[in-house]
Write a protein that holds these residues in place. Sequence first.
Motif, mmCIF file in Angstrom:
data_model
loop_
_atom_site.group_PDB
_atom_site.id
_atom_site.type_symbol
_atom_site.label_atom_id
_atom_site.label_comp_id
_atom_site.label_asym_id
_atom_site.label_seq_id
_atom_site.Cartn_x
_atom_site.Cartn_y
_atom_site.Cartn_z
ATOM 1 N N ASP A 124 16.542 30.222 42.171
ATOM 2 C CA ASP A 124 15.944 31.209 43.244
ATOM 3 C C ASP A 124 16.703 32.415 43.407
ATOM 4 O OD1 ASP A 124 14.176 29.024 43.707
ATOM 5 O OD2 ASP A 124 15.128 28.497 45.659
ATOM 6 N N PHE A 125 17.883 32.453 42.821
ATOM 7 C CA PHE A 125 18.807 33.698 42.981
ATOM 8 C C PHE A 125 18.747 34.530 41.660
ATOM 9 C CE2 PHE A 125 20.863 29.997 45.694
ATOM 10 C CZ PHE A 125 20.402 30.760 46.949
ATOM 11 N N ILE A 126 17.932 34.283 40.792
ATOM 12 C CA ILE A 126 17.662 34.822 39.521
ATOM 13 C C ILE A 126 16.281 35.664 39.533
ATOM 14 C CG2 ILE A 126 17.693 34.728 36.815
ATOM 15 C CD1 ILE A 126 20.470 34.333 38.268
ATOM 16 N N ALA A 178 40.189 35.226 37.438
ATOM 17 C CA ALA A 178 39.148 35.556 36.430
ATOM 18 C C ALA A 178 38.005 36.178 37.030
ATOM 19 C CB ALA A 178 38.770 34.582 35.452
ATOM 20 N N HIS A 179 37.359 35.507 37.989
ATOM 21 C CA HIS A 179 36.150 35.799 38.568
ATOM 22 C C HIS A 179 36.332 36.910 39.398
ATOM 23 C CE1 HIS A 179 32.538 34.523 41.369
ATOM 24 N NE2 HIS A 179 32.178 35.205 40.641
ATOM 25 N N GLU A 180 37.298 37.164 39.863
ATOM 26 C CA GLU A 180 37.612 38.360 40.760
ATOM 27 C C GLU A 180 37.543 39.654 39.583
ATOM 28 O OE1 GLU A 180 41.083 39.961 43.677
ATOM 29 O OE2 GLU A 180 41.606 39.145 41.811
ATOM 30 N N ALA A 181 38.329 39.271 38.306
ATOM 31 C CA ALA A 181 38.277 40.387 37.446
ATOM 32 C C ALA A 181 37.016 40.516 37.043
ATOM 33 C CB ALA A 181 39.297 40.012 36.404
ATOM 34 N N ILE A 182 35.958 39.455 36.730
ATOM 35 C CA ILE A 182 34.768 39.877 36.339
ATOM 36 C C ILE A 182 33.841 40.457 37.170
ATOM 37 C CG2 ILE A 182 32.596 38.448 35.854
ATOM 38 C CD1 ILE A 182 34.556 36.013 34.784
ATOM 39 N N ARG A 183 33.902 39.969 38.403
ATOM 40 C CA ARG A 183 33.073 40.800 39.359
ATOM 41 C C ARG A 183 33.499 42.505 39.441
ATOM 42 N NH1 ARG A 183 34.771 36.650 42.554
ATOM 43 N NH2 ARG A 183 35.993 37.845 43.839
ATOM 44 N N ALA A 202 37.891 31.933 51.118
ATOM 45 C CA ALA A 202 36.730 31.579 51.933
ATOM 46 C C ALA A 202 35.541 32.176 51.619
ATOM 47 C CB ALA A 202 37.065 32.347 53.353
ATOM 48 N N GLU A 203 35.368 32.670 50.194
ATOM 49 C CA GLU A 203 34.440 32.962 49.470
ATOM 50 C C GLU A 203 33.494 34.135 50.060
ATOM 51 O OE1 GLU A 203 32.475 29.157 49.344
ATOM 52 O OE2 GLU A 203 33.630 28.408 47.754
ATOM 53 N N HIS A 204 34.328 35.141 50.413
ATOM 54 C CA HIS A 204 33.817 36.487 51.163
ATOM 55 C C HIS A 204 33.201 37.479 50.217
ATOM 56 C CE1 HIS A 204 36.284 35.703 55.140
ATOM 57 N NE2 HIS A 204 35.142 34.910 55.041
ATOM 58 N N PHE A 205 33.528 37.070 48.783
ATOM 59 C CA PHE A 205 32.970 37.975 47.562
ATOM 60 C C PHE A 205 31.401 37.898 47.571
ATOM 61 C CE2 PHE A 205 34.804 34.073 45.768
ATOM 62 C CZ PHE A 205 33.704 33.489 45.303
ATOM 63 N N GLN A 206 30.715 38.742 46.692
ATOM 64 C CA GLN A 206 29.420 38.558 46.704
ATOM 65 C C GLN A 206 29.191 37.666 45.575
ATOM 66 O OE1 GLN A 206 27.132 42.525 46.012
ATOM 67 N NE2 GLN A 206 26.068 41.535 44.573
ATOM 68 N N GLY A 207 28.018 36.822 45.682
ATOM 69 C CA GLY A 207 27.674 35.970 44.848
ATOM 70 C C GLY A 207 28.285 34.472 45.086
ATOM 71 N N ILE A 208 28.109 33.535 44.010
ATOM 72 C CA ILE A 208 28.566 32.251 44.082
ATOM 73 C C ILE A 208 29.078 31.866 42.686
ATOM 74 C CG2 ILE A 208 27.335 31.564 46.101
ATOM 75 C CD1 ILE A 208 25.342 30.063 44.181
ATOM 76 N N ARG A 209 29.931 30.783 42.690
ATOM 77 C CA ARG A 209 30.491 30.174 41.533
ATOM 78 C C ARG A 209 30.425 28.719 41.542
ATOM 79 N NH1 ARG A 209 35.262 31.799 42.111
ATOM 80 N NH2 ARG A 209 36.461 29.952 42.573
ATOM 81 N N PRO A 210 29.065 28.256 41.376
ATOM 82 C CA PRO A 210 28.894 26.658 41.434
ATOM 83 C C PRO A 210 29.414 25.999 40.231
ATOM 84 C CG PRO A 210 26.842 27.894 40.963
ATOM 85 C CD PRO A 210 27.926 28.928 41.432
ATOM 86 N N ALA A 257 25.428 36.601 40.795
ATOM 87 C CA ALA A 257 25.617 37.769 41.710
ATOM 88 C C ALA A 257 24.881 38.042 42.879
ATOM 89 C CB ALA A 257 25.742 38.885 40.631
ATOM 90 N N HIS A 258 23.631 37.434 43.023
ATOM 91 C CA HIS A 258 22.879 37.654 43.975
ATOM 92 C C HIS A 258 23.339 37.720 45.293
ATOM 93 C CE1 HIS A 258 19.210 37.953 46.554
ATOM 94 N NE2 HIS A 258 18.427 38.081 45.466
ATOM 95 N N PRO A 259 23.247 39.009 45.994
ATOM 96 C CA PRO A 259 24.006 39.065 47.340
ATOM 97 C C PRO A 259 23.518 37.923 48.504
ATOM 98 C CG PRO A 259 22.455 40.900 47.049
ATOM 99 C CD PRO A 259 22.509 40.199 45.749
#
Length: 297
Positions: A124-126, A178-183, A202-210, A257-259
Amino acid sequence: MIQTLRYKIHEVTPYINWLYFFHAWGFPARFSFIAQIHGCDSCRASWLASFPVADRAKAAEAMQLHKEAVKMLNELDLVFQTGVRFGLFECNADGDDIILYEQTSSTTLSFLRQQREPFLCLSDFIRPKNADGLRDRIGVFAACADEDIEHSYADDDYRHLLCQTLADRLAEAAIERAHEAIRKFYWGYAPREQLSVAALHAEHFQGIRPAVGYPSLPDQSLNFSLDRLINFEAIGIRLTENGAMHPHASVSGLMIAHPDARYFSVGSIGEDQLRDYAHRRGRTPEEMRPYLVANLV
């Protein structure tokens, strides 16, 4: 784009989520805050005194455990490191599937949809596949701590267990960094992101990492598809015949990355969804059943 990142232990230590470390040792969340306390005697004594008298013995245990963990991290830093392997792929959603486009071919990843409201699926997020031809992007990742870490201190049961617990946290910390650097840089969809480590946890960044094996991605066999895409072995991860990862201190999954993307649990599924999912995976329901036994009604 497929890349490998290597981090020394001290480079990922600031990203360790101590909450889960202490949880593994049976400590309630409030005791994990010792990791945020300055290491001087005065600050540690003040932290200890902040607890009710009945809890101070437990707090002292937590303080000592953290002290020993930090000492061990310094020892491990002299020998070991962590590895992250990730790939960024153009993609589109097609129903409950996501099609990843490679240079000369494509790979379809199939997902499960919740059977109760809000009926979410990761696809749904793509961006959906349609006539406009526009594509989205998705990340695939794997991360681990050096396998030999898990065999360290084998002659001391306590230190061996402490080391194994830290190895799990180091793998998670490596993908957090790494995810921080990727974003911010490699994918670059959040170049101005400025978050504290606490905000990252706290996962305040945009997107998710399931991650594979977690509630929105319960099927461990997905690891075989992700491995074919980015080659886990490049950082030393091997898969067992049922898709489990070795070394044990490993994690794999997707970056979306979907907000509006958010975490969810697939929860219970029925036989009809098992049959549909198996068909989309090109497998039989009986082949897929062992991977989804916890979800089947």
